[in-house]
Design a protein around this motif. Structure first.
Motif, PDB file in Angstrom:
ATOM      1  N   TYR A  74      41.007 -21.075  13.837  1.00  0.00           N
ATOM      2  CA  TYR A  74      41.343 -20.916  12.420  1.00  0.00           C
ATOM      3  C   TYR A  74      40.382 -19.927  11.779  1.00  0.00           C
ATOM      4  O   TYR A  74      39.250 -19.755  12.234  1.00  0.00           O
ATOM      5  CB  TYR A  74      41.261 -22.260  11.686  1.00  0.00           C
ATOM      6  N   SER A  75      40.823 -19.319  10.677  1.00  0.00           N
ATOM      7  CA  SER A  75      39.991 -18.272  10.056  1.00  0.00           C
ATOM      8  C   SER A  75      38.845 -18.830   9.215  1.00  0.00           C
ATOM      9  O   SER A  75      37.835 -18.166   9.025  1.00  0.00           O
ATOM     10  CB  SER A  75      40.861 -17.341   9.207  1.00  0.00           C
ATOM     11  N   ASN A  76      38.984 -20.069   8.716  1.00  0.00           N
ATOM     12  CA  ASN A  76      37.933 -20.632   7.859  1.00  0.00           C
ATOM     13  C   ASN A  76      37.719 -22.123   8.097  1.00  0.00           C
ATOM     14  O   ASN A  76      38.625 -22.839   8.553  1.00  0.00           O
ATOM     15  CB  ASN A  76      38.265 -20.422   6.375  1.00  0.00           C
ATOM     16  N   TYR A  99      46.434 -27.480   9.460  1.00  0.00           N
ATOM     17  CA  TYR A  99      44.970 -27.636   9.412  1.00  0.00           C
ATOM     18  C   TYR A  99      44.509 -28.561  10.534  1.00  0.00           C
ATOM     19  O   TYR A  99      45.316 -29.224  11.190  1.00  0.00           O
ATOM     20  CB  TYR A  99      44.533 -28.206   8.059  1.00  0.00           C
ATOM     21  N   GLN A 107      39.537 -27.222   9.132  1.00  0.00           N
ATOM     22  CA  GLN A 107      39.722 -25.839   9.554  1.00  0.00           C
ATOM     23  C   GLN A 107      41.151 -25.431   9.201  1.00  0.00           C
ATOM     24  O   GLN A 107      42.097 -26.183   9.430  1.00  0.00           O
ATOM     25  CB  GLN A 107      39.500 -25.727  11.058  1.00  0.00           C
ATOM     26  N   ASP A 109      43.801 -21.677   7.986  1.00  0.00           N
ATOM     27  CA  ASP A 109      43.951 -20.229   7.761  1.00  0.00           C
ATOM     28  C   ASP A 109      44.240 -19.975   6.284  1.00  0.00           C
ATOM     29  O   ASP A 109      45.350 -19.597   5.903  1.00  0.00           O
ATOM     30  CB  ASP A 109      45.101 -19.679   8.629  1.00  0.00           C
ATOM     31  N   THR A 110      43.249 -20.229   5.442  1.00  0.00           N
ATOM     32  CA  THR A 110      43.375 -19.968   4.007  1.00  0.00           C
ATOM     33  C   THR A 110      41.977 -19.732   3.442  1.00  0.00           C
ATOM     34  O   THR A 110      40.986 -20.094   4.082  1.00  0.00           O
ATOM     35  CB  THR A 110      44.067 -21.150   3.275  1.00  0.00           C
TER      36      THR A 110
END
Length: 198
Positions: A74-76, A99, A107, A109-110
């Motif tokens: 995931y990005s964040n 998530y 985790q 992707d936002t």
């Protein structure tokens, strides 16, 4: 009627078992029982609050990402609030998103994360009466054997707790709308605004 506290809940549980009540968790007159309650109460409370999304124990928060991104996937990553006992709904811009909960983080992707969760509500005076009754029964069940040395008392208290739990969950659930907002948003995001197959 006096406002509920952890001490009053434990005292009522002791009364149900025919035992002396406590004045506080450091009660010198009844030190053994006070220590027993002080040790058992926090974990019993957290376990009970986590068991169901009680309306009086739900919070909403918008989280910003941590500086360090996950190594992959995931990005964040977003740190769970310290009082979070159970994640209920995760979204972004009003829609539920994919998530993963991992070691006290979410985790996703936002860059902005909307979170609904069950929190550790330590203000018993704000609890629903069903939840107070349930917590009293839970303490009576967990204190039954140490206080009375009776396995039959413990077993009957545990059976009573299971019965009360069903009733309390049903009553709490009746206050929610028939279609949860999150589910509706999820359907929209999956199938568009029309209900035909995409």
């Amino acid at each position: 009627m006096a406002m509920a506290t952890g001490v009053s809940i434990c005292s009522n549980a002791l009364l149900m078992l025919g035992a002396q009540t406590i004045n506080d968790f450091q009660d010198q007159q009844n030190l053994d029982r006070a220590k027993l309650c002080a040790n058992l109460y926090p974990s019993q409370r957290d376990s009970l609050l986590r068991a169901h999304p009680w309306n009086c124990c739900i919070k909403r928060i918008v989280l910003a990402p941590l500086a360090e991104a996950p190594a992959f996937g995931y990005s964040n990553a977003f740190e769970l609030p310290a009082d979070c006992l159970r994640v209920l709904e995760v979204g972004s811009g009003g829609c539920q998103i994919d998530y993963l909960v991992e070691s006290r983080t979410i985790q996703a992707d936002t860059t902005v994360l909307e979170l609904r969760y069950v929190f550790r509500n330590e203000a018993e005076s704000t609890w629903d009466t069903h939840l107070i009754d349930l917590m009293t029964a839970a303490m009576a069940a967990v204190l039954a054997y140490p206080v009375t040395q009776s396995t039959s008392e413990r077993d009957s208290r545990e059976a009573k707790l299971a019965q009360l739990m069903k009733q309390a969950k049903a009553a709490d659930g009746q206050e929610d709308p028939p279609q949860m907002l999150g589910d509706e948003r999820l359907m929209r995001s999956r199938f568009g605004n029309g209900w035909g197959v995409v």
